[in-house]
Scaffold this motif. Structure first.
Motif: not given
Length: 356
Positions: A270, A286, A288, A293, A306-307
């Motif tokens: 990650w 944060s 991911v 993703n 990353i959203n």
């Protein structure tokens, strides 16, 4: 004391070149069942070199010197790495060993010891320091170096004071708290055989001091500051990581990364987004999963996103870290960057308005 704690801190730019290979504890209290005595070890790779760091607490009291030496040898012997691709600890490039070793000052009486300390004649006490004496007789212990003891003995003090023990026992002061290090022995070659050039790896002691201002314990803490010079055996990180374009708080953020051919990737790898100054791998704001993703990939470049909903609304400096599940380490890190706030646009009256 009911246990031992060993923490390692590093500047973030070194993280991709530090791999923790093994952690190990060796209890020696209560016949090996209790961890109030013993040692804890972290074995790591630093720019390709093997480094072991050991914290220990050895048996107390003047008469237990032989037991201290036995525990020292036992802790060292137990640092084996069976089943792991790690050399014997004595073949590591560097061992740093410290802790409450509990060695005492023999023969000299209490009055002589205290007067020597009062007049700062510490050298008068060195010849009877048990560790210094043992190093003259023990070939392995002799390989461990130590700085000169140019500070007062660090034990035993009345708590909340700088006074040596005034209790009924009136324990004799001693340098119980020590920092040792050992560099790997270079292989011996005959005079007719040219010696292969060894990688540059050297350690020099800058300072070795005690800190009298701390009074919470009956010991005074000791610190050693070293300069480590090395020629990296590994100079390219396993992962090269970079944010794509200018990151803002309005759009999903794109991350590109590439890996070396020998990198053992995992679906559980990650990438974390961190504020500069992170103290632990779990300090991300944060993260991911690299496989969940993923936007695109080829033999050389991978991209994930990353959203926008996971992007913090703050103008701090950030960086990205790639965490390898197989290696249990950070293997790639980006340069610091800022996330730009939402752009403002002018309204007909000339006042700036946030874009939506």
């Amino acid at each position: 004391m009911q246990g031992l704690l060993l923490l390692v801190f590093a500047k973030y730019q070194h993280l991709p070149f530090i791999q923790i290979l093994s952690t190990k504890s060796t209890p020696t209290g209560l016949f090996g069942y209790w961890g109030n005595k013993g040692g804890v070890n972290i074995c790591l790779k630093l720019y390709g070199y093997y480094v072991s760091i050991i914290n220990c607490h050895l048996p107390p009291h003047m008469a237990n010197n032989d037991q201290r030496l036995e525990h020292f040898d036992w802790i060292l012997e137990m640092q084996n790495f069976k089943g792991l691709d790690i050399p014997n600890i004595l073949d590591h490039d560097l061992i740093v060993w410290f802790g409450d070793m509990n060695f005492r000052i023999e023969d000299f009486g209490l009055h002589f010891v205290r007067e020597s300390i009062k007049s700062q004649c510490y050298g008068d006490l060195w010849e009877k320091d048990q560790l210094s004496v043992a190093k003259k007789c023990d070939p392995l212990l002799r390989e461990f170096q130590e700085g000169p003891l140019l500070f007062p003995p660090t034990y035993k003090f009345d708590k909340n004071s700088n006074n040596y023990d005034t209790s009924e026992k009136k324990r004799k002061p001693a340098w119980t708290d020590r920092i040792l290090w050992r560099l790997k022995r270079q292989p011996h070659t005959g005079s007719c055989t040219p010696k292969p050039p060894a990688p540059h790896f050297s350690l020099s002691l800058r300072s070795y001091v005690s800190h009298m201002m701390y009074t919470i314990s009956d010991h005074k803490p000791v610190t050693g500051t070293f300069d480590l010079e090395l020629k990296p055996l590994v100079s390219v990180p396993l992962i090269t990581l970079m944010p794509e374009g200018q990151w803002t708080m309005e759009n999903d953020m794109l991350i590109s990364y590439s890996s070396t051919p020998d990198f053992p990737s995992s679906p559980w790898d990650w990438i974390g987004l961190y504020k500069v100054g992170l103290r632990h791998i779990n300090d991300y704001v944060s993260y991911v999963w690299v496989k969940d993703n993923q936007v695109s990939f080829n033999n050389r470049l991978n991209q994930v996103y990353i959203n926008v909903s996971n992007i913090p609304e703050t103008e701090d400096q950030f960086l990205l870290c790639y965490y390898s599940n197989n290696l249990h380490s950070v293997v790639g890190i980006s340069n610091p960057f800022k996330i730009q706030p939402p752009a403002l646009e002018e309204d007909p009256l000339g006042e700036a308005q946030p874009q939506i």
